[in-house]
Enzyme design. Structure first.
Site, PDB file in Angstrom:
ATOM      1  N   THR A  12      11.968  -2.578  11.278  1.00 31.31           N
ATOM      2  CA  THR A  12      13.457  -2.455  11.046  1.00 31.31           C
ATOM      3  C   THR A  12      14.275  -1.847  12.086  1.00 31.31           C
ATOM      4  O   THR A  12      15.508  -2.108  12.391  1.00 31.31           O
ATOM      5  CB  THR A  12      13.524  -1.635   9.469  1.00 31.31           C
ATOM      6  OG1 THR A  12      13.145  -2.080   8.376  1.00 31.31           O
ATOM      7  CG2 THR A  12      15.125  -1.187   9.389  1.00 31.31           C
ATOM      8  N   ASP A  56       6.905  -9.274  11.530  1.00 31.51           N
ATOM      9  CA  ASP A  56       7.182  -8.398  10.478  1.00 31.51           C
ATOM     10  C   ASP A  56       5.729  -7.633  10.034  1.00 31.51           C
ATOM     11  O   ASP A  56       4.642  -8.196  10.119  1.00 31.51           O
ATOM     12  CB  ASP A  56       7.461  -9.211   8.976  1.00 31.51           C
ATOM     13  CG  ASP A  56       7.835  -8.368   8.045  1.00 31.51           C
ATOM     14  OD1 ASP A  56       6.887  -7.697   7.358  1.00 31.51           O
ATOM     15  OD2 ASP A  56       8.957  -8.591   7.580  1.00 31.51           O
ATOM     16  N   GLN A 274      -8.559   7.698  -5.819  1.00 27.50           N
ATOM     17  CA  GLN A 274      -7.263   7.056  -6.050  1.00 27.50           C
ATOM     18  C   GLN A 274      -6.393   8.261  -5.785  1.00 27.50           C
ATOM     19  O   GLN A 274      -5.006   7.885  -5.706  1.00 27.50           O
ATOM     20  CB  GLN A 274      -7.246   6.380  -7.509  1.00 27.50           C
ATOM     21  CG  GLN A 274      -8.152   5.162  -7.590  1.00 27.50           C
ATOM     22  CD  GLN A 274      -8.271   4.644  -9.018  1.00 27.50           C
ATOM     23  OE1 GLN A 274      -7.145   4.720  -9.522  1.00 27.50           O
ATOM     24  NE2 GLN A 274      -9.172   3.920  -9.468  1.00 27.50           N
ATOM     25  N   CYS A 275      -6.745   9.595  -5.996  1.00 25.92           N
ATOM     26  CA  CYS A 275      -5.898  10.598  -5.769  1.00 25.92           C
ATOM     27  C   CYS A 275      -5.421  10.491  -4.305  1.00 25.92           C
ATOM     28  O   CYS A 275      -6.324  10.588  -3.376  1.00 25.92           O
ATOM     29  CB  CYS A 275      -6.286  11.693  -6.158  1.00 25.92           C
ATOM     30  SG  CYS A 275      -6.869  12.019  -8.034  1.00 25.92           S
TER      31      CYS A 275
END
Length: 340
Positions: A12, A56, A274-275
């Site tokens: 971007t 990208d 996953q934390c």
């Protein structure tokens, strides 16, 4: 005058609005000083390398990581620092991989980008780029203050392999919850020197091999044996297993047997949480004691992005699964904190 090498991969940050169509298109970074006239006030000599075609960041892949590393290697002796302009979506993966490929860095490699194109009125691109350049040139007593791969976003500098993108809507897109911020830009840039890597007197080594045979097993309540088997039986050398809390899983015998069989077949299985905050502590609870017994590897507080890229790097360096298993549990670029 500081010599700074800019690598523009895409993203971007390098967009401007086409006055005829109203759409955002990439602009020629050779014209960077025209688009950012404030650069002429700074004491920088800039060299820009633009990828052709621009990429990208969703299309990022190992061959591009190797190309970026080799560009830095080829220009390392001639520049004070490097800025890599990159799409934010996979920036943490790229920064993590470059941290492993570029061993013994004594110069800054600063990833940056933006949430809005550089041509927008409220863009964060100008501030991010200007601050990244200042950090890339920062020195103290003749040595670079930053001697590692990092991410600069929204006035905060993070260790690259400790970071992840957590927000696609705010300028504050990145966080590093398990490691302190390396620097913060306000009126002045304040460096947290105690937490910066110091590679003084180390040899700079660029590595050239990546083995991407890595799988991912993300656990959830009710996951089926068939789903688990599909991942464990895939043609990979290592598997990142995303578990609950501090590294916990279900204790069903069939599940542990499947993991044990995969390990016996020669696969490495790495336990990460996953934390986003905290660390794996195998054996702390009964639900992870069985994992220790069968040889599950401890990922400590590594981010998912780092776990995946570090395994790819180590597998490229070592044919031995035992060596990969040993080094994945050791801090080699400041990417994890051992708690045992």
């Amino acid at each position: 005058m500081y010599n700074i090498f800019i690598i523009y991969t895409g993203g971007t940050i390098g967009m401007v609005k086409d006055p005829e169509t109203g759409t955002f298109i990439p602009f020629d970074f050779e014209l960077i000083e025209k688009n950012l006239p404030d650069l002429s006030r700074l004491n920088y000599k800039l060299t820009v390398h633009s990828f052709e075609p621009i990429i990208d960041s969703s299309n990022m892949r190992p061959s591009i990581w190797l190309e970026m590393a080799q560009i830095i290697r080829d220009n390392y002796a001639h520049y004070d620092g490097f800025v890599i302009l990159h799409g934010s979506d996979t920036m943490a993966y790229s920064a993590s991989m470059l941290s492993f490929l570029l061993e013994g860095l004594q110069k800054p490699v600063v990833f940056s980008g933006s949430q809005l194109p550089i041509g927008e009125i409220r863009t964060d691109a100008r501030e991010n780029l200007m601050t990244a350049l200042e950090i890339a040139s920062g020195k103290k007593d003749g040595r670079s203050l930053v001697q590692e791969v990092c991410i600069l976003f929204d006035n905060k500098l993070f260790r690259g392999n400790r970071s992840f993108k957590y927000n696609s809507d705010k300028f504050e897109a990145f966080r590093s919850p398990n490691y302190p911020v390396l620097a913060e830009a306000g009126i002045h840039i304040r460096y947290n020197e105690e937490v910066l890597l110091d590679n003084t007197d180390k040899d700079f080594i660029c590595h050239y091999h990546i083995d991407n045979r890595v799988g991912v097993l993300k656990l959830f309540p009710g996951i089926s044996a068939e789903t688990i088997q599909a991942v464990l039986n895939s043609d990979v050398r290592s598997i990142v297993m995303e578990t609950f809390g501090s590294g916990n899983t279900m204790t069903d015998a069939w599940f542990l047997d499947l993991l044990a069989d995969a390990i016996k077949s020669g696969k490495n299985i790495l336990d990460i949480s996953q934390c986003k905050v905290g660390s794996v502590e195998l054996g702390r609870y009964e639900t992870s004691q069985g994992l220790q017994a069968i040889g599950i590897l401890n990922g400590y507080d590594m981010t998912f992005e780092t776990a995946v890229t570090k395994l790819m790097y180590l597998q490229g360096e070592f044919e031995s699964q035992e060596e990969v298993a040993y080094w994945i549990q050791q801090p080699i670029r400041g990417e994890l904190t051992k708690n045992d």
